[in-house]
Design a protein around this motif. Structure first.
Motif, PDB file in Angstrom:
ATOM      1  N   SER A 284     -42.317 -11.288 -32.950  1.00 31.75           N
ATOM      2  CA  SER A 284     -41.944 -12.233 -31.871  1.00 31.75           C
ATOM      3  C   SER A 284     -42.279 -11.650 -30.509  1.00 31.75           C
ATOM      4  O   SER A 284     -41.533 -11.769 -29.536  1.00 31.75           O
ATOM      5  N   GLY A 285     -43.386 -10.955 -30.409  1.00 32.49           N
ATOM      6  CA  GLY A 285     -43.859 -10.412 -29.131  1.00 32.49           C
ATOM      7  C   GLY A 285     -43.280  -9.074 -28.782  1.00 32.49           C
ATOM      8  O   GLY A 285     -43.734  -8.442 -27.824  1.00 32.49           O
ATOM      9  N   LYS A 286     -42.276  -8.578 -29.529  1.00 27.29           N
ATOM     10  CA  LYS A 286     -41.662  -7.297 -29.243  1.00 27.29           C
ATOM     11  C   LYS A 286     -42.227  -6.248 -30.185  1.00 27.29           C
ATOM     12  O   LYS A 286     -42.433  -6.500 -31.374  1.00 27.29           O
ATOM     13  N   ILE A 287     -42.469  -5.044 -29.634  1.00 21.52           N
ATOM     14  CA  ILE A 287     -43.043  -3.969 -30.435  1.00 21.52           C
ATOM     15  C   ILE A 287     -42.008  -3.475 -31.448  1.00 21.52           C
ATOM     16  O   ILE A 287     -40.837  -3.219 -31.108  1.00 21.52           O
ATOM     17  N   VAL A 288     -42.475  -3.318 -32.676  1.00 21.58           N
ATOM     18  CA  VAL A 288     -41.603  -2.821 -33.765  1.00 21.58           C
ATOM     19  C   VAL A 288     -41.687  -1.298 -33.760  1.00 21.58           C
ATOM     20  O   VAL A 288     -42.761  -0.729 -33.973  1.00 21.58           O
ATOM     21  N   LYS A 289     -40.545  -0.652 -33.474  1.00 16.42           N
ATOM     22  CA  LYS A 289     -40.504   0.808 -33.399  1.00 16.42           C
ATOM     23  C   LYS A 289     -39.794   1.436 -34.611  1.00 16.42           C
ATOM     24  O   LYS A 289     -39.843   2.650 -34.783  1.00 16.42           O
ATOM     25  N   SER A 290     -39.082   0.623 -35.398  1.00 15.01           N
ATOM     26  CA  SER A 290     -38.304   1.138 -36.526  1.00 15.01           C
ATOM     27  C   SER A 290     -38.332   0.125 -37.663  1.00 15.01           C
ATOM     28  O   SER A 290     -38.470  -1.089 -37.422  1.00 15.01           O
ATOM     29  N   ILE A 291     -38.165   0.630 -38.914  1.00 14.78           N
ATOM     30  CA  ILE A 291     -38.121  -0.290 -40.047  1.00 14.78           C
ATOM     31  C   ILE A 291     -36.912  -1.193 -39.965  1.00 14.78           C
ATOM     32  O   ILE A 291     -36.870  -2.264 -40.570  1.00 14.78           O
ATOM     33  N   GLN A 292     -35.940  -0.786 -39.166  1.00 16.76           N
ATOM     34  CA  GLN A 292     -34.756  -1.614 -39.011  1.00 16.76           C
ATOM     35  C   GLN A 292     -35.061  -2.888 -38.229  1.00 16.76           C
ATOM     36  O   GLN A 292     -34.308  -3.855 -38.301  1.00 16.76           O
ATOM     37  N   ASP A 293     -36.169  -2.822 -37.467  1.00 16.02           N
ATOM     38  CA  ASP A 293     -36.526  -3.991 -36.664  1.00 16.02           C
ATOM     39  C   ASP A 293     -37.208  -5.079 -37.506  1.00 16.02           C
ATOM     40  O   ASP A 293     -37.356  -6.215 -37.043  1.00 16.02           O
ATOM     41  N   ALA A 294     -37.641  -4.696 -38.756  1.00 17.16           N
ATOM     42  CA  ALA A 294     -38.365  -5.671 -39.579  1.00 17.16           C
ATOM     43  C   ALA A 294     -37.528  -6.016 -40.809  1.00 17.16           C
ATOM     44  O   ALA A 294     -37.332  -5.167 -41.695  1.00 17.16           O
ATOM     45  N   LYS A 295     -37.052  -7.193 -40.928  1.00 20.74           N
ATOM     46  CA  LYS A 295     -36.267  -7.668 -42.067  1.00 20.74           C
ATOM     47  C   LYS A 295     -37.188  -8.388 -43.042  1.00 20.74           C
ATOM     48  O   LYS A 295     -38.222  -8.948 -42.630  1.00 20.74           O
ATOM     49  N   PRO A 296     -36.790  -8.426 -44.314  1.00 18.58           N
ATOM     50  CA  PRO A 296     -37.594  -9.194 -45.268  1.00 18.58           C
ATOM     51  C   PRO A 296     -37.763 -10.629 -44.821  1.00 18.58           C
ATOM     52  O   PRO A 296     -36.807 -11.265 -44.354  1.00 18.58           O
ATOM     53  N   GLY A 297     -38.950 -11.126 -44.935  1.00 18.22           N
ATOM     54  CA  GLY A 297     -39.260 -12.493 -44.496  1.00 18.22           C
ATOM     55  C   GLY A 297     -39.706 -12.583 -43.056  1.00 18.22           C
ATOM     56  O   GLY A 297     -40.134 -13.655 -42.577  1.00 18.22           O
ATOM     57  N   SER A 298     -39.590 -11.471 -42.341  1.00 19.95           N
ATOM     58  CA  SER A 298     -40.013 -11.497 -40.922  1.00 19.95           C
ATOM     59  C   SER A 298     -41.522 -11.579 -40.808  1.00 19.95           C
ATOM     60  O   SER A 298     -42.245 -11.002 -41.641  1.00 19.95           O
ATOM     61  N   LYS A 299     -41.990 -12.291 -39.822  1.00 18.33           N
ATOM     62  CA  LYS A 299     -43.424 -12.406 -39.563  1.00 18.33           C
ATOM     63  C   LYS A 299     -43.828 -11.325 -38.567  1.00 18.33           C
ATOM     64  O   LYS A 299     -43.206 -11.165 -37.516  1.00 18.33           O
ATOM     65  N   LEU A 300     -44.890 -10.558 -38.880  1.00 18.05           N
ATOM     66  CA  LEU A 300     -45.350  -9.467 -38.031  1.00 18.05           C
ATOM     67  C   LEU A 300     -46.788  -9.712 -37.581  1.00 18.05           C
ATOM     68  O   LEU A 300     -47.578 -10.289 -38.337  1.00 18.05           O
TER      69      LEU A 300
END
Length: 314
Positions: A284-300
């Protein structure tokens, strides 16, 4: 018995009112009438006899003319400054004219001379004629001069008609007429009265001498200012050169700092790192810095060196 004939115009000019029993001195020339051989004198001038009679006439005329305001200071005109065209009425014989010329400064004066007798009542016709000549001259001031004299010798200068000539003359009049006691009425009516011809010359010199003194002062001040401006210019040249050197050094330093900053920006440019095999992941336009920021089903969105890869977290 000798007949004496005086024309009305001559009588009026003399300014003496003849009365029975009056003692006078007459001057004239002889005339013989051809038809009968009659001998007579044509009178040119009349003058009173004795200082007492002259003083009485002087006082009476002075009182009359003073009452008309002819001697008032408020009526008198100022002698122009830096005069160079001068009219002079005097006798061309004797030392008076030489004294006047010798005391005039070398300021380029141009003198128009009207030669006239200046001694006694006989001078009256000459003086009157000289005034008429000077009225036609292109002059800025008129100077009438003669040496000192007694009341008898100055009779012409105590004449009413001549006094009025002074008052009505088109340019200012300077009188340089010496006298023993009583000031001639002519001098009292003049715009400027001096005691001698030499003093009259000094009056004409005065404004020129003041102008030359001011010119000398201004020349001195100008030289000082020129010298001061030269010093200031030298200081400016020196300081200007120093300022230029300092400015050039600062510009060089700034260029070096800007080049270093540009190099740092290039080295730290994220897109440069992508070309080396790194990637940037955003959610969603924000940089992913940790696996905690990406949940299953999230679009990257994964940005690599030549594009973006879209994925879904399982």
């Amino acid at each position: 018995m000798l007949d004496c004939i005086m024309w009305k115009s001559t009588y009026t000019l003399c300014g003496i009112k003849l009365e029975a029993g009056m003692e006078v001195i007459i001057s004239g020339h002889p005339q013989v009438y051809p038809e009968n051989g009659k001998f007579s004198i044509i009178v040119d001038t009349i003058e009173l006899v004795g200082e007492g009679a002259l003083k009485k006439a002087y006082d009476a005329l002075q009182k009359k003319l003073a009452a008309e305001g002819l001697f008032d200071v408020s009526r008198k005109r100022k002698i122009p400054e830096l005069v160079h065209r001068i009219g002079v009425i005097t006798s061309s014989e004797g030392a008076v004219l030489s004294d006047f010329r010798n005391n005039l400064g070398k300021f380029g004066f141009k003198i128009s001379l009207a030669n006239s007798r200046v001694e006694g009542q006989a001078a009256l016709k000459d003086l009157h004629a000289a005034f008429q000549v000077m009225k036609k001259q292109n002059i800025q001031v008129l100077v009438v001069i003669r040496g000192g004299g007694s009341l008898e010798s100055l009779q012409a200068f105590n004449n009413e008609m001549l006094v009025r000539e002074v008052v009505n003359f088109p340019v200012p009049v300077i009188a340089g007429i010496g006298h023993d006691k009583d000031v001639p009425l002519f001098a009292l009516a003049a715009d400027c009265m001096t005691s001698t011809p030499t003093a009259a010359a000094h009056v004409l010199n005065q404004s020129w001498e003041e102008a030359y003194a001011k010119l000398h002062q201004f020349t001195y001040l100008f030289a000082r200012m020129t010298k001061e401006f030269g010093r200031i210019r030298a200081d400016l040249d020196t300081s200007g050169s120093s300022m230029i050197d300092h400015t050039e050094a600062r510009i060089k330093s700034l260029k070096e700092r800007m080049a270093f900053a540009a190099q740092s920006i290039r080295l730290n440019d994220p897109t440069r790192q992508l070309k080396l095999g790194y990637s940037i992941v955003r959610q969603s336009g924000k940089i992913v810095k940790s696996i905690q920021d990406a949940k299953p089903g999230s679009k990257l969105d994964t940005q690599v060196g030549d594009g973006t890869i879209q994925s879904i977290v399982e």
